[in-house]
Scaffold this motif. Structure first.
Motif, short mmCIF file in Angstrom:
data_model
loop_
_atom_site.label_atom_id
_atom_site.label_comp_id
_atom_site.label_asym_id
_atom_site.label_seq_id
_atom_site.Cartn_x
_atom_site.Cartn_y
_atom_site.Cartn_z
N VAL A 151 -5.41 3.86 -13.80
CA VAL A 151 -4.28 3.24 -14.49
C VAL A 151 -4.02 4.02 -15.77
CG1 VAL A 151 -3.37 1.14 -15.55
CG2 VAL A 151 -4.84 0.98 -13.52
N LEU A 152 -2.83 4.61 -15.87
CA LEU A 152 -2.50 5.46 -17.01
C LEU A 152 -1.63 4.73 -18.03
CD1 LEU A 152 -1.65 8.71 -15.02
CD2 LEU A 152 -3.86 7.91 -15.81
N GLY A 153 -1.04 3.62 -17.63
CA GLY A 153 -0.17 2.87 -18.51
C GLY A 153 0.31 1.61 -17.81
N ASP A 154 1.14 0.81 -18.50
CA ASP A 154 1.59 -0.44 -17.91
C ASP A 154 3.01 -0.36 -17.37
OD1 ASP A 154 3.00 -0.28 -20.26
OD2 ASP A 154 2.23 -2.15 -21.13
N GLY A 155 3.58 0.85 -17.31
CA GLY A 155 4.95 1.02 -16.82
C GLY A 155 5.01 1.33 -15.34
N ARG A 156 6.20 1.55 -14.87
CA ARG A 156 6.41 1.84 -13.45
C ARG A 156 5.78 3.19 -13.11
NH1 ARG A 156 12.01 4.64 -11.88
NH2 ARG A 156 11.51 6.59 -12.92
N TYR A 157 5.20 3.29 -11.95
CA TYR A 157 4.63 4.53 -11.43
C TYR A 157 3.58 5.15 -12.35
CZ TYR A 157 8.63 4.08 -8.29
OH TYR A 157 9.55 3.59 -7.39
N GLU A 158 2.90 4.32 -13.11
CA GLU A 158 1.88 4.84 -14.03
C GLU A 158 0.46 4.54 -13.57
OE1 GLU A 158 2.69 3.78 -18.09
OE2 GLU A 158 4.41 5.14 -18.19
N THR A 159 0.32 4.26 -12.27
CA THR A 159 -1.00 4.06 -11.68
C THR A 159 -1.16 4.98 -10.49
OG1 THR A 159 -1.13 1.75 -12.39
CG2 THR A 159 -2.51 2.39 -10.53
N LEU A 160 -2.19 5.81 -10.51
CA LEU A 160 -2.48 6.69 -9.40
C LEU A 160 -3.37 5.94 -8.41
CD1 LEU A 160 -3.39 10.00 -11.31
CD2 LEU A 160 -1.13 9.12 -10.69
N VAL A 161 -3.05 6.07 -7.12
CA VAL A 161 -3.80 5.37 -6.08
C VAL A 161 -4.18 6.35 -4.99
CG1 VAL A 161 -3.71 3.56 -4.31
CG2 VAL A 161 -2.62 3.18 -6.53
N ARG A 162 -5.45 6.32 -4.59
CA ARG A 162 -5.86 7.07 -3.42
C ARG A 162 -5.71 6.16 -2.19
NH1 ARG A 162 -11.37 10.60 -2.12
NH2 ARG A 162 -10.75 11.13 0.00
N ALA A 163 -4.94 6.62 -1.21
CA ALA A 163 -4.61 5.79 -0.05
C ALA A 163 -5.31 6.26 1.22
CB ALA A 163 -3.10 5.77 0.15
N GLY A 164 -6.29 7.14 1.09
CA GLY A 164 -7.02 7.60 2.27
C GLY A 164 -7.28 9.09 2.25
N THR A 165 -7.54 9.63 3.43
CA THR A 165 -7.83 11.05 3.62
C THR A 165 -7.13 11.52 4.88
OG1 THR A 165 -10.01 10.79 2.57
CG2 THR A 165 -9.66 12.78 3.89
N ARG A 166 -6.61 12.73 4.84
CA ARG A 166 -5.99 13.32 6.03
C ARG A 166 -6.39 14.78 6.11
NH1 ARG A 166 -1.39 12.63 9.52
NH2 ARG A 166 -0.65 14.64 10.27
N ALA A 167 -6.93 15.17 7.26
CA ALA A 167 -7.31 16.56 7.51
C ALA A 167 -8.24 17.09 6.42
CB ALA A 167 -6.08 17.45 7.65
N GLY A 168 -9.10 16.22 5.90
CA GLY A 168 -10.06 16.64 4.90
C GLY A 168 -9.56 16.63 3.47
N PHE A 169 -8.28 16.26 3.25
CA PHE A 169 -7.71 16.24 1.91
C PHE A 169 -7.40 14.81 1.50
CE2 PHE A 169 -6.43 20.39 3.68
CZ PHE A 169 -6.98 21.24 2.73
N PRO A 170 -7.63 14.44 0.23
CA PRO A 170 -7.30 13.08 -0.21
C PRO A 170 -5.79 12.85 -0.21
CG PRO A 170 -7.92 14.43 -2.08
CD PRO A 170 -8.21 15.25 -0.85
N VAL A 171 -5.40 11.62 0.10
CA VAL A 171 -3.99 11.20 0.08
C VAL A 171 -3.79 10.36 -1.17
CG1 VAL A 171 -2.20 9.87 1.25
CG2 VAL A 171 -3.86 11.20 2.60
N LEU A 172 -2.88 10.80 -2.04
CA LEU A 172 -2.64 10.08 -3.29
C LEU A 172 -1.15 9.79 -3.47
CD1 LEU A 172 -5.22 12.22 -4.24
CD2 LEU A 172 -5.09 10.48 -6.03
N THR A 173 -0.89 8.71 -4.16
CA THR A 173 0.47 8.37 -4.54
C THR A 173 0.41 7.69 -5.90
OG1 THR A 173 2.54 7.38 -3.76
CG2 THR A 173 0.50 6.10 -3.41
N PHE A 174 1.54 7.21 -6.38
CA PHE A 174 1.56 6.49 -7.65
C PHE A 174 2.46 5.27 -7.50
CE2 PHE A 174 3.46 10.75 -7.86
CZ PHE A 174 4.81 10.45 -7.71
N THR A 175 2.14 4.25 -8.26
CA THR A 175 2.85 2.98 -8.18
C THR A 175 2.71 2.27 -9.50
OG1 THR A 175 3.12 0.97 -6.85
CG2 THR A 175 0.85 1.74 -7.23
N ALA A 176 3.13 1.01 -9.55
CA ALA A 176 2.97 0.21 -10.76
C ALA A 176 1.58 -0.41 -10.82
CB ALA A 176 4.04 -0.88 -10.79
#
Length: 224
Positions: free
Chosen positions: A118-143
């Motif tokens: 969690v980088l802040g309290d605003g929109r898209y300021e939280t990084l989330v790991r949503a799994g792994t694909r082909a040996g690489f982490p899957v990441l996105t960002f959200t609130a």
């Protein structure tokens, strides 16, 4: 690592502005671009555990915009872009309305290791790991909040059309499947009829297919 885009960045052409800079069509602000402007090494359709919901009020689109909530039931359709860690940080920084460089690599390492940063309290300021694909982490960002914490806000027609086109481009879904998916999401459910969403999706699919057909014809004529 994979950047999982579940909103308007499912459109490859729109996402490119986050890499190279400039103002996307329909956008109200310019993207500064990444320090590393190389294209993704690969793209792939992704299904993330959880779901999307629509909330907040978009300055660009008006109406609600999509947020990822891993605690929602079902799956969230996304498009994966295989990028470097530095590119991912610069993309996330731009979504937070900050110029790169902005986020330190230690926060990315935290998200990869623990599943969340969690980088802040605003929109898209939280990084989330949503799994792994082909040996690489899957990441996105959200609130930082969950769907249960906020009042749903229905998206505007042009934002729905952008998502519908992105779902067709990324997953090759038809208009009926796109309508089923979107109308099941908080913020659309109870606010938009399936018939109206299906009409928006059908127009978006036709536009994507027409664009693809023109591109294929251009490549054929150029090769000839």
């Amino acid at each position: 690592m994979w950047y999982a885009a579940y909103g308007s960045n499912m459109h490859a052409a729109r996402f490119r502005f986050y890499l190279t800079g400039g103002t996307p069509p329909g956008g109200l602000r310019a993207c500064p671009g990444c320090r590393d402007t190389r294209p993704p090494r690969r793209t792939a359709p992704l299904l993330l555990p959880g779901g999307i919901h629509f909330a907040w009020e978009s300055v660009t689109w008006t109406g609600g915009i999509a947020f990822y909530d891993p605690t929602l039931p079902g799956v969230a359709a996304a498009r994966g872009y295989l990028v470097t860690g530095r590119q991912f940080l610069d993309i996330a920084t731009q979504e937070m309305h900050r110029p790169p460089p902005g986020i330190g690599p230690e926060r990315l390492a935290e998200a990869v290791a623990t599943g969340r940063a969690v980088l802040g309290d605003g929109r898209y300021e939280t990084l989330v790991r949503a799994g792994t694909r082909a040996g690489f982490p899957v990441l996105t960002f959200t609130a930082p909040w969950s769907a249960a914490d906020v009042t749903p806000n229905p998206p505007a027609p042009r934002y729905l059309a952008m998502l519908a086109g992105g779902l067709h481009e990324a997953h090759r879904w038809n208009a009926a499947r796109i309508a089923d998916y979107l109308t099941s999401r908080p913020g659309v459910a109870g606010h938009w009829s399936r018939a109206r969403v299906a009409r928006i999706a059908a127009r978006a699919v036709r536009a994507e297919e027409s664009r693809f057909s023109r591109f294929a014809r251009f490549r054929h004529e150029t090769a000839a």
